[in-house]
Scaffold this motif. Structure first.
Motif, mmCIF file in Angstrom:
data_model
loop_
_atom_site.group_PDB
_atom_site.id
_atom_site.type_symbol
_atom_site.label_atom_id
_atom_site.label_comp_id
_atom_site.label_asym_id
_atom_site.label_seq_id
_atom_site.Cartn_x
_atom_site.Cartn_y
_atom_site.Cartn_z
ATOM 1 N N LYS A 153 11.548 3.126 -7.756
ATOM 2 C CA LYS A 153 11.780 2.105 -8.786
ATOM 3 C C LYS A 153 10.445 1.428 -9.069
ATOM 4 C CE LYS A 153 15.351 -0.581 -8.839
ATOM 5 N NZ LYS A 153 16.305 -1.619 -8.379
ATOM 6 N N LEU A 154 9.997 1.524 -10.306
ATOM 7 C CA LEU A 154 8.691 0.971 -10.658
ATOM 8 C C LEU A 154 8.659 -0.554 -10.491
ATOM 9 C CD1 LEU A 154 5.951 2.046 -11.648
ATOM 10 C CD2 LEU A 154 6.695 1.562 -13.983
ATOM 11 N N SER A 155 9.801 -1.194 -10.738
ATOM 12 C CA SER A 155 9.847 -2.658 -10.628
ATOM 13 C C SER A 155 9.575 -3.135 -9.204
ATOM 14 C CB SER A 155 11.200 -3.201 -11.111
ATOM 15 O OG SER A 155 12.253 -2.574 -10.430
ATOM 16 N N ASP A 156 9.867 -2.292 -8.200
ATOM 17 C CA ASP A 156 9.577 -2.660 -6.808
ATOM 18 C C ASP A 156 8.073 -2.805 -6.587
ATOM 19 O OD1 ASP A 156 12.251 -2.678 -6.182
ATOM 20 O OD2 ASP A 156 12.263 -0.670 -5.296
ATOM 21 N N TYR A 157 7.308 -1.967 -7.287
ATOM 22 C CA TYR A 157 5.851 -2.029 -7.167
ATOM 23 C C TYR A 157 5.311 -3.291 -7.846
ATOM 24 C CZ TYR A 157 6.208 2.745 -5.499
ATOM 25 O OH TYR A 157 6.525 3.850 -4.757
ATOM 26 N N VAL A 158 5.924 -3.651 -8.982
ATOM 27 C CA VAL A 158 5.497 -4.872 -9.668
ATOM 28 C C VAL A 158 5.871 -6.100 -8.827
ATOM 29 C CG1 VAL A 158 5.548 -6.198 -11.824
ATOM 30 C CG2 VAL A 158 5.779 -3.716 -11.898
ATOM 31 N N ASP A 159 6.999 -6.000 -8.103
ATOM 32 C CA ASP A 159 7.391 -7.097 -7.203
ATOM 33 C C ASP A 159 6.327 -7.319 -6.126
ATOM 34 O OD1 ASP A 159 9.721 -7.641 -8.546
ATOM 35 O OD2 ASP A 159 10.995 -6.418 -7.243
ATOM 36 N N GLU A 160 5.759 -6.207 -5.643
ATOM 37 C CA GLU A 160 4.690 -6.331 -4.630
ATOM 38 C C GLU A 160 3.474 -7.050 -5.215
ATOM 39 O OE1 GLU A 160 1.646 -3.597 -1.988
ATOM 40 O OE2 GLU A 160 3.674 -2.810 -2.277
#
Length: 199
Positions: free
Chosen positions: A52-59
């Motif tokens: 999930k790309l959004s997980d990377y943005v969350d980081e």
């Protein structure tokens, strides 16, 4: 928080919206090539392991909330540099989708370039200057090591060798002086930029 960091947070927020759309379209499931994007899944760039790309943005968002204080120049510079690398990695994945390409052509022809320039501009003060400062400190450390080494060698050297080593030490001291002047100049630049950002 400085104006530059506020703008950077706004860019991350936009990136999050795009990542959510990316995940909703299940682009990772559709394109195995994206799953092999080295910059995204490289442990030196992200700790996250997800499809999930959004997980990377969350980081990235988490890194922003835990930024070291700007007084800790080296730690702050490293954190900003890492955030920049992470944002570019996510952007690279977004750009590889046909939807991004289509929007890019129809709506904003140079969207990706504008985005990258914006990030670079925001980070210039807190990235390039801190990087420059870090490099100068590294030069300072190396020069000091070279001076210390030659001083040790002088203790065991004969007349001619000692004179040669002494000349090298003097030359290294001159370089060290120039290096310290550069450090002071860069620190002054950083202070000026931070003052302008806080206005």
């Amino acid at each position: 928080m400085s104006v530059g960091l506020i703008k950077l947070e706004q860019q991350i927020s936009r990136l999050k919206q795009q990542a959510v759309q990316f995940d909703a379209a299940k682009w990772f499931d559709k394109n195995r090539y994206m799953q092999a994007q080295p910059s995204l899944f490289d442990t030196r760039v992200f700790r996250t392991k997800s499809l999930k790309l959004s997980d990377y943005v969350d980081e990235i968002s988490e890194a922003m909330t835990h930024l070291p204080p700007s007084e800790q120049r080296h730690a702050f510079a490293f954190a900003i540099e890492r955030i920049g690398s992470q944002m570019e990695a996510v952007l690279k994945v977004l750009k590889s989708t046909p939807v991004w390409a289509k929007e890019n052509k129809l709506n904003t022809p140079k969207k990706a370039k504008v985005y990258k320039k914006a990030v670079q501009k925001i980070m210039q003060s807190s990235h390039e200057l801190y990087q420059e400062l870090s490099q100068n400190h590294e030069f300072e450390r190396r020069l000091q090591e070279m001076i210390d080494l030659r001083r040790l060698q002088m203790d065991k050297a004969n007349g001619n060798e000692a004179a040669k080593l002494n000349a090298e030490i003097l030359a290294l001291h001159a370089r060290l002086g120039r290096c310290r002047k550069a450090i002071t100049a860069t620190e002054q630049k950083i202070q000026e930029v931070e003052k302008s950002q806080n206005r």
